[in-house]
Write a protein that holds these residues in place. Structure first.
Motif, PDB file in Angstrom:
ATOM      1  N   ASN A  61       0.805  -1.223   0.000  1.00 55.82           N
ATOM      2  CA  ASN A  61       0.000   0.000   0.000  1.00 55.82           C
ATOM      3  C   ASN A  61       0.835   1.269   0.000  1.00 55.82           C
ATOM      4  N   GLN A  62       2.139   1.145  -0.076  1.00 52.45           N
ATOM      5  CA  GLN A  62       2.983   2.335  -0.136  1.00 52.45           C
ATOM      6  C   GLN A  62       3.132   2.739  -1.598  1.00 52.45           C
ATOM      7  N   TYR A  63       2.832   3.991  -1.887  1.00 54.10           N
ATOM      8  CA  TYR A  63       2.817   4.436  -3.264  1.00 54.10           C
ATOM      9  C   TYR A  63       3.872   5.495  -3.578  1.00 54.10           C
ATOM     10  N   GLY A  64       4.247   6.291  -2.602  1.00 59.00           N
ATOM     11  CA  GLY A  64       5.167   7.392  -2.857  1.00 59.00           C
ATOM     12  C   GLY A  64       6.548   6.930  -3.258  1.00 59.00           C
ATOM     13  N   PHE A  65       7.056   7.471  -4.358  1.00 59.30           N
ATOM     14  CA  PHE A  65       8.427   7.271  -4.834  1.00 59.30           C
ATOM     15  C   PHE A  65       8.736   5.832  -5.238  1.00 59.30           C
ATOM     16  N   ILE A  66       7.702   5.073  -5.570  1.00 56.09           N
ATOM     17  CA  ILE A  66       7.895   3.712  -6.042  1.00 56.09           C
ATOM     18  C   ILE A  66       7.596   3.705  -7.538  1.00 56.09           C
ATOM     19  N   LYS A  67       8.571   3.281  -8.330  1.00 56.40           N
ATOM     20  CA  LYS A  67       8.408   3.267  -9.785  1.00 56.40           C
ATOM     21  C   LYS A  67       7.198   2.416 -10.156  1.00 56.40           C
ATOM     22  N   GLY A  68       6.335   2.966 -10.990  1.00 59.65           N
ATOM     23  CA  GLY A  68       5.139   2.249 -11.422  1.00 59.65           C
ATOM     24  C   GLY A  68       3.931   2.487 -10.520  1.00 59.65           C
ATOM     25  N   ARG A  69       4.126   3.200  -9.419  1.00 60.66           N
ATOM     26  CA  ARG A  69       3.008   3.516  -8.519  1.00 60.66           C
ATOM     27  C   ARG A  69       2.889   5.032  -8.422  1.00 60.66           C
ATOM     28  N   THR A  70       1.671   5.509  -8.301  1.00 62.50           N
ATOM     29  CA  THR A  70       1.464   6.952  -8.176  1.00 62.50           C
ATOM     30  C   THR A  70       0.546   7.236  -6.997  1.00 62.50           C
ATOM     31  N   ILE A  71       0.545   8.468  -6.578  1.00 57.84           N
ATOM     32  CA  ILE A  71      -0.326   8.881  -5.482  1.00 57.84           C
ATOM     33  C   ILE A  71      -1.792   8.714  -5.888  1.00 57.84           C
ATOM     34  N   HIS A  72      -2.062   8.791  -7.190  1.00 56.58           N
ATOM     35  CA  HIS A  72      -3.431   8.609  -7.675  1.00 56.58           C
ATOM     36  C   HIS A  72      -3.929   7.190  -7.375  1.00 56.58           C
ATOM     37  N   ASP A  73      -3.015   6.206  -7.437  1.00 50.77           N
ATOM     38  CA  ASP A  73      -3.383   4.832  -7.075  1.00 50.77           C
ATOM     39  C   ASP A  73      -3.799   4.778  -5.610  1.00 50.77           C
ATOM     40  N   CYS A  74      -3.083   5.490  -4.786  1.00 50.41           N
ATOM     41  CA  CYS A  74      -3.380   5.515  -3.358  1.00 50.41           C
ATOM     42  C   CYS A  74      -4.736   6.171  -3.109  1.00 50.41           C
ATOM     43  N   LEU A  75      -4.995   7.265  -3.810  1.00 51.22           N
ATOM     44  CA  LEU A  75      -6.288   7.940  -3.659  1.00 51.22           C
ATOM     45  C   LEU A  75      -7.422   7.035  -4.113  1.00 51.22           C
ATOM     46  N   ALA A  76      -7.218   6.340  -5.223  1.00 57.75           N
ATOM     47  CA  ALA A  76      -8.249   5.427  -5.724  1.00 57.75           C
ATOM     48  C   ALA A  76      -8.515   4.323  -4.701  1.00 57.75           C
ATOM     49  N   TRP A  77      -7.465   3.780  -4.136  1.00 53.98           N
ATOM     50  CA  TRP A  77      -7.601   2.738  -3.115  1.00 53.98           C
ATOM     51  C   TRP A  77      -8.363   3.288  -1.910  1.00 53.98           C
ATOM     52  N   SER A  78      -8.032   4.505  -1.490  1.00 61.68           N
ATOM     53  CA  SER A  78      -8.697   5.133  -0.335  1.00 61.68           C
ATOM     54  C   SER A  78     -10.188   5.334  -0.593  1.00 61.68           C
ATOM     55  N   PHE A  79     -10.523   5.857  -1.777  1.00 65.48           N
ATOM     56  CA  PHE A  79     -11.940   6.072  -2.106  1.00 65.48           C
ATOM     57  C   PHE A  79     -12.702   4.748  -2.169  1.00 65.48           C
ATOM     58  N   GLN A  80     -12.072   3.716  -2.699  1.00 61.97           N
ATOM     59  CA  GLN A  80     -12.706   2.410  -2.765  1.00 61.97           C
ATOM     60  C   GLN A  80     -12.962   1.871  -1.357  1.00 61.97           C
ATOM     61  N   PHE A  81     -11.988   2.032  -0.480  1.00 62.75           N
ATOM     62  CA  PHE A  81     -12.133   1.570   0.898  1.00 62.75           C
ATOM     63  C   PHE A  81     -13.252   2.338   1.609  1.00 62.75           C
ATOM     64  N   ILE A  82     -13.279   3.640   1.434  1.00 62.48           N
ATOM     65  CA  ILE A  82     -14.333   4.460   2.060  1.00 62.48           C
ATOM     66  C   ILE A  82     -15.702   4.046   1.528  1.00 62.48           C
ATOM     67  N   HIS A  83     -15.786   3.803   0.227  1.00 65.38           N
ATOM     68  CA  HIS A  83     -17.044   3.365  -0.386  1.00 65.38           C
ATOM     69  C   HIS A  83     -17.509   2.044   0.230  1.00 65.38           C
ATOM     70  N   LEU A  84     -16.587   1.083   0.372  1.00 64.95           N
ATOM     71  CA  LEU A  84     -16.936  -0.214   0.975  1.00 64.95           C
ATOM     72  C   LEU A  84     -17.399  -0.044   2.415  1.00 64.95           C
ATOM     73  N   CYS A  85     -16.727   0.785   3.169  1.00 64.46           N
ATOM     74  CA  CYS A  85     -17.109   1.030   4.566  1.00 64.46           C
ATOM     75  C   CYS A  85     -18.468   1.708   4.653  1.00 64.46           C
ATOM     76  N   HIS A  86     -18.734   2.636   3.740  1.00 71.93           N
ATOM     77  CA  HIS A  86     -20.010   3.349   3.729  1.00 71.93           C
ATOM     78  C   HIS A  86     -21.167   2.373   3.469  1.00 71.93           C
ATOM     79  N   HIS A  87     -20.963   1.465   2.517  1.00 72.89           N
ATOM     80  CA  HIS A  87     -22.026   0.500   2.197  1.00 72.89           C
ATOM     81  C   HIS A  87     -22.187  -0.561   3.273  1.00 72.89           C
ATOM     82  N   SER A  88     -21.156  -0.810   4.045  1.00 71.41           N
ATOM     83  CA  SER A  88     -21.280  -1.805   5.120  1.00 71.41           C
ATOM     84  C   SER A  88     -21.963  -1.208   6.342  1.00 71.41           C
ATOM     85  N   LYS A  89     -22.107   0.099   6.354  1.00 71.37           N
ATOM     86  CA  LYS A  89     -22.752   0.844   7.440  1.00 71.37           C
ATOM     87  C   LYS A  89     -22.037   0.675   8.775  1.00 71.37           C
TER      88      LYS A  89
END
Length: 175
Positions: A66-94
């Protein structure tokens, strides 16, 4: 590079930089109105770039997936996408959740050299690699350039030579 790898060079003569303050806006008045830019010796920049490239080939084995900063092939946008997906899953699980955002801005500038060295040893880096990094860190110095006149040199005691060095973020990410 060959002399560096064989410990046949004194890095003190090239491992220094000049810090220039560039205004972020017109009529800059306070320290926060300036961006520090470090001018680094080209030979040293080449050495650290090569070491950084070599480290990138091993870094995925050293850092969490889950570490994205300064890793070749990974971007902060991947981290944001992962975060939004996690928040979405938590929201639907109530389920109740707490979200904690930590700001690690320039965190690699604040890591003590001794800590970097201990972590590299603990992570299983070779003695030669650790010695190369130690040589780079222990000879690092800077001076502030003001009105074209360099001030007194001072030793760098934290970070991987700060943002000037291509090795810095990768080195501190692996630590």
């Amino acid at each position: 590079m060959k002399d560096f790898c064989n410990f046949n060079t004194n890095l003190s003569s090239i491992n220094t930089s000049l810090i220039v303050l560039i205004p972020k806006k017109d009529n800059a008045e306070t320290v926060n109105d300036y961006r520090p830019i470090s001018l680094l010796n080209y030979s040293l920049k080449c050495i650290t770039k090569i070491l950084s490239s070599r480290l990138q080939s091993k870094i995925l084995q050293l850092v969490h997936t889950n570490q994205y900063g300064f890793i070749k092939g990974r971007t902060i946008h991947d981290c944001l996408a992962w975060s939004f997906q996690f928040i979405h899953l938590c929201h639907h699980s109530k389920k109740e959740i707490i979200i904690l955002k930590l700001d690690f801005e320039k965190a690699f500038d604040r890591v003590e050299h001794q800590a970097i060295m201990e972590i590299l040893k603990h992570k299983g880096f070779s003695e030669k690699w650790v010695s190369w990094v130690q040589n780079l860190l222990s000879t690092a110095s800077s001076a502030v350039l003001l009105n074209g006149i360099p001030g007194k040199n001072f030793k760098c005691k934290r970070g991987g030579k700060t943002r000037r060095s291509p090795l810095s973020p990768s080195l501190c990410s692996s630590s």
